[in-house]
Design a protein around this motif. Structure first.
Motif, PDB file in Angstrom:
ATOM      1  N   ASN A 132       4.332   7.298  -2.774  1.00  0.00           N
ATOM      2  CA  ASN A 132       3.221   6.530  -3.334  1.00  0.00           C
ATOM      3  C   ASN A 132       1.868   7.211  -3.164  1.00  0.00           C
ATOM      4  N   THR A 161       0.051   7.712  -0.471  1.00  0.00           N
ATOM      5  CA  THR A 161      -0.896   7.033   0.415  1.00  0.00           C
ATOM      6  C   THR A 161      -1.188   7.805   1.699  1.00  0.00           C
ATOM      7  N   ALA A 177       5.085   6.824   2.100  1.00  0.00           N
ATOM      8  CA  ALA A 177       3.738   7.396   2.071  1.00  0.00           C
ATOM      9  C   ALA A 177       3.653   8.616   1.167  1.00  0.00           C
ATOM     10  N   ALA A 192       0.815  -1.221   0.000  1.00  0.00           N
ATOM     11  CA  ALA A 192       0.000   0.000   0.000  1.00  0.00           C
ATOM     12  C   ALA A 192       0.836   1.252   0.000  1.00  0.00           C
ATOM     13  N   GLY A 193       2.168   1.085  -0.039  1.00  0.00           N
ATOM     14  CA  GLY A 193       3.041   2.252  -0.042  1.00  0.00           C
ATOM     15  C   GLY A 193       3.511   2.620   1.334  1.00  0.00           C
TER      16      GLY A 193
END
Length: 457
Positions: A94, A96, A91, A14-15
């Protein structure tokens, strides 16, 4: 502790950082009522479970590493394998991190000395340190004295005061705002906005917006009419900072000076009023005001956690593998009570400045002398003018509000004998035809090794 394989870990997919994926994995949150009420207990639990480097969760289940050891904190602060540029963070790369995350005002990359490395950091730090060096120390003390006396006179006739709301939070706001060039009328509202930013709660984004608007207006004003203040010196510095860089550094100075200095003043006053270690040492003339401030910086650092380091490669710290792109937070409070260097935390630390409160290495706080000057001068004046102040409630009834980055004393109610305000000193009118006399030199600063008159009385 080893990080799991990034190819199979759902957080990595999910990063996020590959250390954990959800609360069910047993990783403790660094925020929330339980963690914020007893942070030192949490540090010791983490130390017992993980050693000197522990996995934690932040708002929105954002994963991070918290450095607990004193030596390990210094290692991260001084190593080139850890960047202050948040664009290295999973985070951020990416996308997220939630747009409304309360982590954004503190961690989102900006052209700041605290969030850059290498030659760009050197350029910005030179501009900041030289602009701070332009502060006239005599005038600074004069302004601290002016605002401190005004605040003390505001409550000395009442016989009671809240030394947090009426003094500790207001004095740094007035002094720092004046040094930056912010109008006095806006000082307290800006101070409150900075406190909201540090809280990390719902008011963080609104507080950040007010600060951004304030420094924007300040820069536009000083471009048209420069003055003797930090904003003007940054704009004119030969390193050629852009307007945006100047705005961001003014914001950084506000955040780095207001909340920590307010906490330092409040915690020092509390310990003077309640802690038997200080009472005994000070009454014997063995502890000076600078000594007491350093003790507070060991026991209650103004900022407990600094969340501005990101690993640039896979690396091991304290026996724990940290992956490239992981968020690594400096645990200043945890490192200051590391049993490796402080086997007995109840023992006073005299004249020792090896605490972590101001950081170390290339990113050591450049404005620490400003905070010390405000705290030392302000506290000395307060205890001189109100020497009989005593706490109005039992010490165990005092409330401390914790956040993921700091802990602040909410109030410090005291009582004392009401006093009349002293009339202002007379100023002789200039004689016509004679040149104006230079401004009188300020009273000498408190002697470096002087004991407090508060306890002698």
């Amino acid at each position: 502790m080893q990080s799991p394989d990034t190819t199979t870990d759902p957080a990595a997919a999910a990063g996020g950082c590959p250390m954990h994926a959800a609360a069910s994995d047993g990783v403790r949150p660094l925020y929330g009522a339980e963690a914020e009420a007893q942070p030192y207990a949490l540090y010791e639990q983490l130390r017992a479970e993980h050693g000197e480097v522990a996995p934690v969760r932040l708002y929105g289940d954002v994963p991070a590493w918290l450095i607990l050891g004193h030596r390990e904190n210094l290692e991260v602060m001084r190593s080139k394998n850890f960047s202050s540029d948040s664009r290295n963070w999973h985070a951020i790369r990416n996308g997220t991190l939630a747009p409304d995350s309360p982590l954004r005002p503190i961690t989102a990359w900006q052209p700041l000395v605290a969030l850059t490395d290498g030659t760009e950091h050197a350029r910005l730090r030179e501009a900041v340190t030289e602009s701070l060096a332009g502060v006239n120390r005599h005038r600074l003390r004069r302004y601290i004295t002016r605002y401190a006396v005004r605040l003390i006179d505001g409550f000395s006739g009442e016989g009671r005061a809240d030394l947090v709301a009426d003094f500790a939070r207001k004095l740094p706001a007035f002094v720092v705002a004046h040094q930056l060039g912010i109008p006095e009328s806006a000082a307290l509202s800006v101070g409150a906005a900075v406190s909201d930013m540090i809280s990390g709660g719902d008011a963080a984004l609104a507080g950040n917006q007010l600060v951004v608007e304030t420094v924007h207006d300040l820069v536009e004003s000083r471009k048209l009419q420069p003055g003797d203040d930090l904003a003007s010196r940054l704009l004119a510095h030969p390193r050629g900072l852009t307007d945006e860089e100047v705005r961001q550094h003014l914001r950084l100075i506000l955040v780095g000076a207001l909340e920590p200095t307010a906490n330092l003043i409040a915690n020092t006053l509390r310990m003077v009023l309640t802690d038997s270690r200080f009472r005994g040492n000070l009454s014997g003339g063995q502890m000076t005001l600078p000594d007491a401030l350093e003790q507070v910086l060991w026991d209650h650092p103004p900022l407990a956690v600094v969340p501005t380091r990101w690993a640039t490669c896979d690396i091991e710290v304290g026996g724990t593998r940290i992956g490239a792109g992981d968020m690594v937070m400096l645990g200043l409070a945890a490192g200051n009570v590391d049993p490796v260097i402080r086997a007995d935390v109840d023992k006073p630390v005299h004249g020792n400045r090896s605490h972590l409160s101001f950081g170390a290495g290339a990113h050591e706080c450049p404005g620490q002398d400003l905070g010390r000057a405000i705290a030392e001068t302000g506290i000395d004046l307060l205890l001189e003018r109100v020497p009989d102040a005593t706490l109005s409630i039992p010490d165990d009834e005092l409330q401390v509000v914790g956040t993921w980055m700091s802990r602040r004393l909410t109030s410090l109610p005291v009582a004392f004998k009401p006093r009349r305000q002293a009339p202002p000193p007379a100023v002789a009118a200039p004689v016509p035809g004679e040149p104006a006399q230079p401004e009188a030199a300020p009273a000498p600063a408190p002697a470096e090794r002087r004991s407090w008159r508060f306890w002698r009385r």
